[in-house]
Design a protein around this motif. Structure first.
Motif, mmCIF file in Angstrom:
data_model
loop_
_atom_site.group_PDB
_atom_site.id
_atom_site.type_symbol
_atom_site.label_atom_id
_atom_site.label_comp_id
_atom_site.label_asym_id
_atom_site.label_seq_id
_atom_site.Cartn_x
_atom_site.Cartn_y
_atom_site.Cartn_z
ATOM 1 N N GLU A 241 0.822 -1.210 0.000
ATOM 2 C CA GLU A 241 0.000 0.000 0.000
ATOM 3 C C GLU A 241 0.856 1.260 0.000
ATOM 4 O OE1 GLU A 241 -3.020 0.172 2.955
ATOM 5 O OE2 GLU A 241 -3.778 -1.847 2.526
ATOM 6 N N MET A 242 1.901 1.268 0.829
ATOM 7 C CA MET A 242 2.774 2.430 0.876
ATOM 8 C C MET A 242 3.511 2.616 -0.456
ATOM 9 S SD MET A 242 6.199 3.115 3.081
ATOM 10 C CE MET A 242 7.151 2.333 1.775
ATOM 11 N N THR A 243 3.940 1.505 -1.034
ATOM 12 C CA THR A 243 4.648 1.565 -2.310
ATOM 13 C C THR A 243 3.746 2.135 -3.408
ATOM 14 O OG1 THR A 243 6.001 -0.349 -1.683
ATOM 15 C CG2 THR A 243 5.932 0.218 -4.016
ATOM 16 N N THR A 244 2.475 1.761 -3.392
ATOM 17 C CA THR A 244 1.534 2.286 -4.373
ATOM 18 C C THR A 244 1.442 3.803 -4.285
ATOM 19 O OG1 THR A 244 0.240 0.230 -4.297
ATOM 20 C CG2 THR A 244 -0.855 2.182 -5.193
ATOM 21 N N ARG A 245 1.459 4.326 -3.065
ATOM 22 C CA ARG A 245 1.409 5.783 -2.888
ATOM 23 C C ARG A 245 2.706 6.464 -3.293
ATOM 24 N NH1 ARG A 245 -0.408 4.350 2.233
ATOM 25 N NH2 ARG A 245 1.476 5.265 3.156
ATOM 26 N N LEU A 246 3.829 5.855 -2.940
ATOM 27 C CA LEU A 246 5.131 6.491 -3.169
ATOM 28 C C LEU A 246 5.649 6.351 -4.593
ATOM 29 C CD1 LEU A 246 7.383 5.640 -0.065
ATOM 30 C CD2 LEU A 246 6.495 7.871 -0.720
ATOM 31 N N CYS A 247 5.406 5.192 -5.195
ATOM 32 C CA CYS A 247 6.132 4.836 -6.419
ATOM 33 C C CYS A 247 5.285 4.755 -7.677
ATOM 34 C CB CYS A 247 6.857 3.501 -6.212
ATOM 35 S SG CYS A 247 7.965 3.480 -4.781
#
Length: 248
Positions: A241-247
């Protein structure tokens, strides 16, 4: 990076001394090139792509050592808050637990407190990258490297009695055949450090004002391992989930 943040990340808080590249070597030049690209403001997705004419093993070796140094430094900033009391298990939240195995002392996956796991991990990676049989400092470049330069041009250069071109080694220690497999294991285990830091200690990262720096390091790492398919996608699930937001 702010002056205050530089002071935090310049403190002697790393677990291990930084592994450096010898000036004058092909890997040192690649390292400088990669760093210059990063600092030029270029898109990180573009920065991780294998440069034309460069050997993939060299490119991976440079990044594995660099990520080891950077992630070691990030964990070093919060290690005093990662104790056997606060982190009795090496985990990434309630769903993910990481057990240590090194086929030496720990022959079976073993549950350990996070700081003990981290110490064993950094010891193990350091042993790999300092092993000349795995990370040779003098390498034989693969045949694909020479295909990117006109053969007649290279032969003419040799006949003129000029010194060997930087990075064109005819003799040396070759990378082992399982080099990429070893690097995949190293990178997979380094990713677990990100998982633990983000899920269990990110409040400390925010407190010292290092959030943007850590996020950039993570994005660089993520783009690199996915560009070259160096980590199984299921291993990336804990930060999905965090990767989807960041990357993305």
């Amino acid at each position: 990076m702010s002056i205050a943040l530089k002071q935090v990340f310049n403190k002697d808080k790393t677990f291990r001394p930084k592994r450096k590249f010898e000036p004058g070597t092909q890997r040192f030049e690649l390292h400088k090139r990669a760093q210059a690209t990063l600092h030029s403001g270029v898109d990180l997705k573009a920065a991780v792509q294998l440069p034309r004419g460069e050997d993939q093993n060299d490119w991976v070796a440079v990044h594995v050592v660099d990520f080891f140094n950077r992630i070691n430094l990030i964990y070093g900033t919060i290690c005093e808050f990662c104790t056997e009391r606060t982190c009795p298990v090496m985990s990434g939240g309630p769903k993910y637990e990481y057990r240590w195995q090194d086929d030496m002392k720990y022959k079976k996956p073993t549950a350990l407190p996070a700081p003990q796991y981290m110490n064993l991990l950094m010891d193990w990676i350091e042993m790999q990258i300092n092993n000349e049989d795995i990370f040779p400092t003098s390498v034989v470049l693969g045949p694909q490297h020479k295909k990117d330069m006109d053969l007649l041009e290279y032969q003419s250069y040799q006949r003129a009695g000029a010194p060997p071109l930087q990075g064109w080694a005819d003799r040396g220690v070759p990378f082992p055949k399982n080099f990429l497999q070893i690097c995949k294991k190293i990178l997979c285990r380094l990713f677990r450090v990100f998982v633990h830091v983000y899920i269990h200690h990110f409040d400390r990262i925010i407190l010292i004002g290092a959030e943007a720096h850590v996020n950039t390091c993570y994005k660089h790492f993520y783009y690199f391992v996915t560009e070259l398919n160096l980590i199984d996608r299921k291993e990336l699930e804990p930060l999905k989930e965090m990767t989807t937001r960041l990357c993305h």
